[in-house]
Design a protein around this motif. Structure first.
Motif, mmCIF file in Angstrom:
data_model
loop_
_atom_site.group_PDB
_atom_site.id
_atom_site.type_symbol
_atom_site.label_atom_id
_atom_site.label_comp_id
_atom_site.label_asym_id
_atom_site.label_seq_id
_atom_site.Cartn_x
_atom_site.Cartn_y
_atom_site.Cartn_z
ATOM 1 N N LYS A 3 0.835 -1.205 0.000
ATOM 2 C CA LYS A 3 0.000 0.000 0.000
ATOM 3 C C LYS A 3 0.870 1.255 0.000
ATOM 4 O O LYS A 3 1.972 1.277 0.524
ATOM 5 N N ILE A 4 0.347 2.308 -0.605
ATOM 6 C CA ILE A 4 0.979 3.625 -0.520
ATOM 7 C C ILE A 4 0.407 4.301 0.716
ATOM 8 O O ILE A 4 -0.794 4.568 0.783
ATOM 9 N N MET A 5 1.246 4.549 1.682
ATOM 10 C CA MET A 5 0.794 5.093 2.956
ATOM 11 C C MET A 5 1.182 6.559 3.146
ATOM 12 O O MET A 5 0.507 7.296 3.837
ATOM 13 N N GLN A 6 2.286 6.966 2.537
ATOM 14 C CA GLN A 6 2.738 8.348 2.701
ATOM 15 C C GLN A 6 3.451 8.820 1.445
ATOM 16 O O GLN A 6 3.773 8.041 0.561
ATOM 17 N N ARG A 7 3.698 10.081 1.408
ATOM 18 C CA ARG A 7 4.296 10.730 0.243
ATOM 19 C C ARG A 7 5.617 10.066 -0.181
ATOM 20 O O ARG A 7 5.883 9.891 -1.363
ATOM 21 N N GLU A 8 6.426 9.693 0.783
ATOM 22 C CA GLU A 8 7.732 9.104 0.505
ATOM 23 C C GLU A 8 7.617 7.799 -0.284
ATOM 24 O O GLU A 8 8.499 7.455 -1.069
ATOM 25 N N ASP A 9 6.524 7.060 -0.073
ATOM 26 C CA ASP A 9 6.316 5.810 -0.811
ATOM 27 C C ASP A 9 6.215 6.073 -2.308
ATOM 28 O O ASP A 9 6.682 5.276 -3.118
ATOM 29 N N VAL A 10 5.625 7.182 -2.683
ATOM 30 C CA VAL A 10 5.504 7.560 -4.092
ATOM 31 C C VAL A 10 6.832 8.118 -4.594
ATOM 32 O O VAL A 10 7.300 7.762 -5.680
ATOM 33 N N GLU A 11 7.454 8.956 -3.797
ATOM 34 C CA GLU A 11 8.702 9.598 -4.216
ATOM 35 C C GLU A 11 9.823 8.586 -4.454
ATOM 36 O O GLU A 11 10.695 8.822 -5.284
ATOM 37 N N LYS A 12 9.797 7.445 -3.743
ATOM 38 C CA LYS A 12 10.827 6.422 -3.925
ATOM 39 C C LYS A 12 10.752 5.733 -5.283
ATOM 40 O O LYS A 12 11.753 5.237 -5.777
ATOM 41 N N ILE A 13 9.567 5.681 -5.884
ATOM 42 C CA ILE A 13 9.404 4.894 -7.109
ATOM 43 C C ILE A 13 9.154 5.721 -8.370
ATOM 44 O O ILE A 13 9.003 5.158 -9.445
ATOM 45 N N THR A 14 9.141 7.048 -8.257
ATOM 46 C CA THR A 14 8.894 7.870 -9.443
ATOM 47 C C THR A 14 9.563 9.227 -9.314
ATOM 48 O O THR A 14 9.849 9.684 -8.203
ATOM 49 N N THR A 15 9.792 9.854 -10.458
ATOM 50 C CA THR A 15 10.315 11.225 -10.457
ATOM 51 C C THR A 15 9.227 12.225 -10.848
ATOM 52 O O THR A 15 9.493 13.409 -10.976
ATOM 53 N N VAL A 16 7.999 11.736 -11.018
ATOM 54 C CA VAL A 16 6.868 12.605 -11.353
ATOM 55 C C VAL A 16 6.608 13.526 -10.159
ATOM 56 O O VAL A 16 6.562 13.067 -9.016
ATOM 57 N N PRO A 17 6.443 14.821 -10.411
ATOM 58 C CA PRO A 17 6.225 15.733 -9.278
ATOM 59 C C PRO A 17 4.884 15.492 -8.579
ATOM 60 O O PRO A 17 3.882 15.236 -9.240
ATOM 61 N N ILE A 18 4.896 15.562 -7.284
ATOM 62 C CA ILE A 18 3.668 15.464 -6.496
ATOM 63 C C ILE A 18 3.216 16.895 -6.228
ATOM 64 O O ILE A 18 3.957 17.693 -5.651
ATOM 65 N N ILE A 19 1.999 17.211 -6.669
ATOM 66 C CA ILE A 19 1.526 18.594 -6.515
ATOM 67 C C ILE A 19 0.625 18.783 -5.304
ATOM 68 O O ILE A 19 0.204 19.892 -5.008
ATOM 69 N N GLY A 20 0.325 17.699 -4.612
ATOM 70 C CA GLY A 20 -0.488 17.817 -3.418
ATOM 71 C C GLY A 20 -1.106 16.483 -3.068
ATOM 72 O O GLY A 20 -0.924 15.491 -3.775
ATOM 73 N N HIS A 21 -1.817 16.463 -1.972
ATOM 74 C CA HIS A 21 -2.528 15.249 -1.569
ATOM 75 C C HIS A 21 -3.826 15.650 -0.885
ATOM 76 O O HIS A 21 -3.932 16.732 -0.294
ATOM 77 N N ILE A 22 -4.801 14.778 -1.013
ATOM 78 C CA ILE A 22 -6.130 15.018 -0.447
ATOM 79 C C ILE A 22 -6.366 13.969 0.634
ATOM 80 O O ILE A 22 -6.213 12.775 0.386
ATOM 81 N N ILE A 23 -6.749 14.432 1.809
ATOM 82 C CA ILE A 23 -7.071 13.489 2.870
ATOM 83 C C ILE A 23 -8.464 12.909 2.626
ATOM 84 O O ILE A 23 -9.264 13.463 1.879
ATOM 85 N N HIS A 24 -8.748 11.789 3.249
ATOM 86 C CA HIS A 24 -10.060 11.152 3.107
ATOM 87 C C HIS A 24 -11.137 12.040 3.723
ATOM 88 O O HIS A 24 -10.961 12.598 4.808
ATOM 89 N N SER A 25 -12.254 12.176 3.034
ATOM 90 C CA SER A 25 -13.356 12.999 3.524
ATOM 91 C C SER A 25 -14.384 12.153 4.250
ATOM 92 O O SER A 25 -14.830 11.128 3.735
ATOM 93 N N ASP A 26 -14.777 12.618 5.424
ATOM 94 C CA ASP A 26 -15.857 11.947 6.141
ATOM 95 C C ASP A 26 -17.138 12.778 6.105
ATOM 96 O O ASP A 26 -18.101 12.496 6.801
ATOM 97 N N LYS A 27 -17.146 13.801 5.248
ATOM 98 C CA LYS A 27 -18.315 14.673 5.111
ATOM 99 C C LYS A 27 -19.369 13.977 4.244
ATOM 100 O O LYS A 27 -19.049 13.186 3.367
ATOM 101 N N ASP A 28 -20.625 14.313 4.457
ATOM 102 C CA ASP A 28 -21.709 13.756 3.641
ATOM 103 C C ASP A 28 -21.727 14.368 2.249
ATOM 104 O O ASP A 28 -22.140 13.734 1.294
#
Length: 192
Positions: A3-28
């Motif tokens: 599983k991808i759990m944090q930003r570093e997990d993505v950064e280790k396997i790609t050079t594609v820039p990460i422009i942000g991340h969205i947390i899970h929404s619990d809103k209706d």
């Protein structure tokens, strides 16, 4: 652990820039940016908007495609909120529900799916007839329309190319909500 759990997990396997991340929404609500403008989720979409504009280096008009490898990954949620955050910023924005197989954006906005992309591509509707007001200033929506028997062929048609040329004249940002790239070819066809 696969599983991808944090930003570093993505950064280790790609050079594609990460422009942000969205947390899970619990809103209706699916339109969190509009309904909860001070939430951390809304702030994360603002951050992505800012970083995208930085990456685009001042290009005024852009088309952005949202996809994933599987169903229920949050494509529609991200599409709706990214489109909303650009609209809130004063950019004339169009959200297109390009999942012609399982249309659902119309439900989130309480709009009709009677006409849309599919009816335009088979010459049953005009471009003006399929554009709907979202209720959010600067944000229009085009629904998928009735489910066609041949979605991939419609997407690959010359009429689709013509449609995009027209819409790019009308809007600053066009956000495409597409089906999963790991399941059907529609998103690949739209990438051009």
């Amino acid at each position: 652990n696969d599983k991808i759990m944090q930003r570093e997990d993505v950064e280790k396997i790609t050079t594609v820039p990460i422009i942000g991340h969205i947390i899970h929404s619990d809103k209706d609500s699916k339109v969190v940016v509009m309904d909860f403008p001070k939430s951390s989720i809304a702030e994360s979409f603002r951050s992505i908007r800012t970083n995208l504009q930085y990456l685009l280096k001042g290009k005024e008009k852009q088309t952005i495609l949202i996809t994933s490898d599987m169903v229920s990954a949050g494509k529609t949620f991200c599409s709706i909120n990214l489109a909303s955050i650009f609209a809130k910023y004063g950019k004339k924005t169009l959200l297109m529900g390009f999942d012609l197989r399982k249309p659902k954006i119309y439900q989130d906005f309480g709009l009709s799916n009677a006409e849309g992309i599919s009816s335009y591509l088979i010459n049953k509707s005009s471009i003006e007839a399929i554009i709907q007001k979202s209720g959010v200033e600067n944000l229009d929506i085009i629904m998928a329309g009735p489910i066609p028997p041949n979605p991939s062929e419609l997407i690959a048609s010359e009429k689709a190319t013509t449609m995009f040329a027209l819409l790019k004249e009308m809007y600053d940002f066009i956000i495409l909500d597409t089906p999963p790239i790991g399941i059907v070819t529609d998103a690949f066809l739209l990438m051009k």
